[in-house]
Design an enzyme around this catalytic site. Structure first.
Site, PDB file in Angstrom:
ATOM      1  N   GLY A   9       0.817  -1.219   0.000  1.00  0.00           N
ATOM      2  CA  GLY A   9       0.000   0.000   0.000  1.00  0.00           C
ATOM      3  C   GLY A   9       0.841   1.255   0.000  1.00  0.00           C
ATOM      4  CB  THR A  11       0.738   3.712  -4.618  1.00  0.00           C
ATOM      5  OG1 THR A  11      -0.255   2.710  -4.379  1.00  0.00           O
ATOM      6  CG2 THR A  11       1.887   3.107  -5.399  1.00  0.00           C
ATOM      7  CG  ASP A  57      -2.459  -8.014  -6.585  1.00  0.00           C
ATOM      8  OD1 ASP A  57      -3.227  -8.173  -5.618  1.00  0.00           O
ATOM      9  OD2 ASP A  57      -2.776  -7.401  -7.615  1.00  0.00           O
ATOM     10  CB  ALA A  81      -6.767  -2.233   2.557  1.00  0.00           C
ATOM     11  CB  SER A  83      -8.725   1.938   2.287  1.00  0.00           C
ATOM     12  OG  SER A  83      -8.659   3.113   1.510  1.00  0.00           O
ATOM     13  CB  THR A 164     -13.345  -7.635  12.223  1.00  0.00           C
ATOM     14  OG1 THR A 164     -13.900  -6.311  12.266  1.00  0.00           O
ATOM     15  CG2 THR A 164     -13.486  -8.271  13.594  1.00  0.00           C
ATOM     16  CG  HIS A 189      -4.865   8.242   9.704  1.00  0.00           C
ATOM     17  ND1 HIS A 189      -5.434   7.120  10.263  1.00  0.00           N
ATOM     18  CD2 HIS A 189      -4.066   7.798   8.709  1.00  0.00           C
ATOM     19  CE1 HIS A 189      -4.989   6.036   9.655  1.00  0.00           C
ATOM     20  NE2 HIS A 189      -4.167   6.425   8.696  1.00  0.00           N
TER      21      HIS A 189
END
Ligand code: NAP
Ligand code: G4F
Length: 342
Positions: A9, A11, A57, A81, A83, A164, A189
């Site tokens: 992640g 990028t 990946d 992720a 996200s 989770t 954030h």
């Protein structure tokens, strides 16, 4: 010798700040990137020329094993992720695969490459340390406020459910194999590098467009939801502190203050000298099938065990994002293009 970190992640928003932070601390930083022509990779290269890249990946177990074998990291930060929460209803299975099963694949890659084959055989001194990017979305329909490391989970989206799974799996690999694996339960954030689809950046870009006469209105969904918003640069410091700790433990990271989306909107418009009520249009189609109404962190453990404190207030963060987007658009920048990262 410099410590070596592998970031999935890289990028994304957090990947870029974490890479910057680790490079400044003298690390050798590797980023896992996928695809051939990802404009986010050239954006990252422009910003951080010292980062080394390895292809892989989270959907592909073999690629993760190869990446760990090639990089031989001391630390792995799993930030990759899907996200964006609304996308997790539209592509629930893909979200489960990347955001949930991706954690299993990364942990397995580390376990296999470390030669850990049976229960609790890992030698703590020479281990690859693993950080999992868990989320306050796991608290979902909250059972108590503020939320701490012992608060039960009740996720409200396929994204929250996938996170989770990743959280419990991280704990399970720690307990099963003695791995140094930690889960950082981070509250929202943000930064000028935040993806344009998230509400803070959607608002700061909307305000900038209105201020510059490029748009007249901003369409938003639920204005009553509350979030604990902090600055991404502060939160990546916490990730490193968790992996540098004497023992692997999970931590809640947030500011301990909560604001409604309405308060965010008010602060952002007022930072540009605008009246939000003249421009914001409520759009029910932007409401979610199941909402997380209230998030507010209790970050006491991080403060006392790690010495971690946030340094940027909500008001400073919002003002910085608005200012940055006004500058970006005034200079003819395009928030969707690789050149746009401050
Ligand atoms: P982000 O900007 O959306 O970045 C997501 C990253 O995941 C991108 O680099 C993306 O790479 C990568 N990715 C997507 N699919 C992948 C796949 N199949 N294999 C490998 N990489 C893949 O997210 P962020 O805000 O930086 O957040 C970082 C992590 O923290 C995420 O796991 C997020 O869920 C979690 N988190 C974020 C927050 C927050 O408020 N920001 C709070 C709690 C937890 P491409 O460029 O290839 O698409
Ligand atoms: O900015 P958001 O899309 O972030 P959300 O859903 O809280 O998720 C973010 O934070 C999580 C940590 O808690 C991360 F795990 C996750 O990966 C991501 O980074 O939405 C914030 C709130 C929601 O309540 C949403 O309903 O803003 C509300 N909202 C109102 N109008 C909107 C909009 N959100 C978006 N994205 N767009 C709107 O127009």
């Amino acid at each position: 010798m410099a410590r070596r970190a592998l970031i999935t992640g890289i990028t994304g928003q957090d990947g870029s700040y974490l890479a910057e932070h680790l490079l400044a601390a003298g690390y050798e930083v590797w980023g896992l990137v996928r695809g051939q022509a990802n404009p986010r990779v050239s954006r990252l290269r422009r910003l951080l020329g010292d980062v080394r890249l390895v292809r892989g990946d989270l959907l592909d177990q073999g690629s993760l094993i190869s990446a760990v074998e090639r990089v031989r990291p001391d630390e792995v930060y799993n930030l990759g992720a899907i996200s964006f929460v609304p996308m997790s209803w539209e592509q629930a299975e893909l979200t489960a695969e990347v955001t949930g099963m991706g954690v299993l694949r990364m942990l397995e890659a580390i376990r296999v490459c470390s030669g850990v084959s049976s229960s609790r055989t890992a030698d703590p001194s020479g281990q690859i340390r693993f950080y999992q990017a868990s989320s306050s979305e796991m608290f979902g329909q909250v059972r108590e406020t503020p939320q701490n490391e012992r608060t039960p989970f009740h996720p409200r989206s396929p994204y929250g459910v996938a996170k989770t799974y990743g959280h419990f799996l991280t704990q399970n690999y720690r307990e099963s194999y003695g791995m140094f694996a930690v889960s950082g339960i981070l509250f929202n954030h943000e930064s000028p590098r935040r993806g344009a689809e998230f509400v803070t950046r959607k608002v700061s870009l909307g305000v900038a467009r209105i201020k510059l006469g490029l748009a007249g209105e901003l369409r938003l969904g639920n204005l009553e939801a509350r979030r604990d918003w902090g600055y991404a640069g502060d939160y990546v410091r916490a990730m490193r502190l968790m992996l540098a700790a004497g023992a692997p433990e999970d931590y809640v990271i947030g500011t301990g203050r909560t604001h409604t989306v309405r308060e965010l909107v008010e602060a952002a418009f007022s930072a540009a000298g605008l009246d939000w009520e003249r421009h914001v249009v409520r759009d029910p189609s932007l409401h979610r099938p199941a909402e997380v109404d209230l998030l507010c962190a209790d970050p006491k453990k991080a403060r006392s065990h790690l010495g971690w404190e946030p340094s940027v207030s909500f008001e400073e963060l919002v003002a910085q994002m608005v200012e940055s987007d006004i500058r970006l658009l005034s200079d003819g920048g395009d928030p969707d293009q690789e050149s746009s990262w401050p």
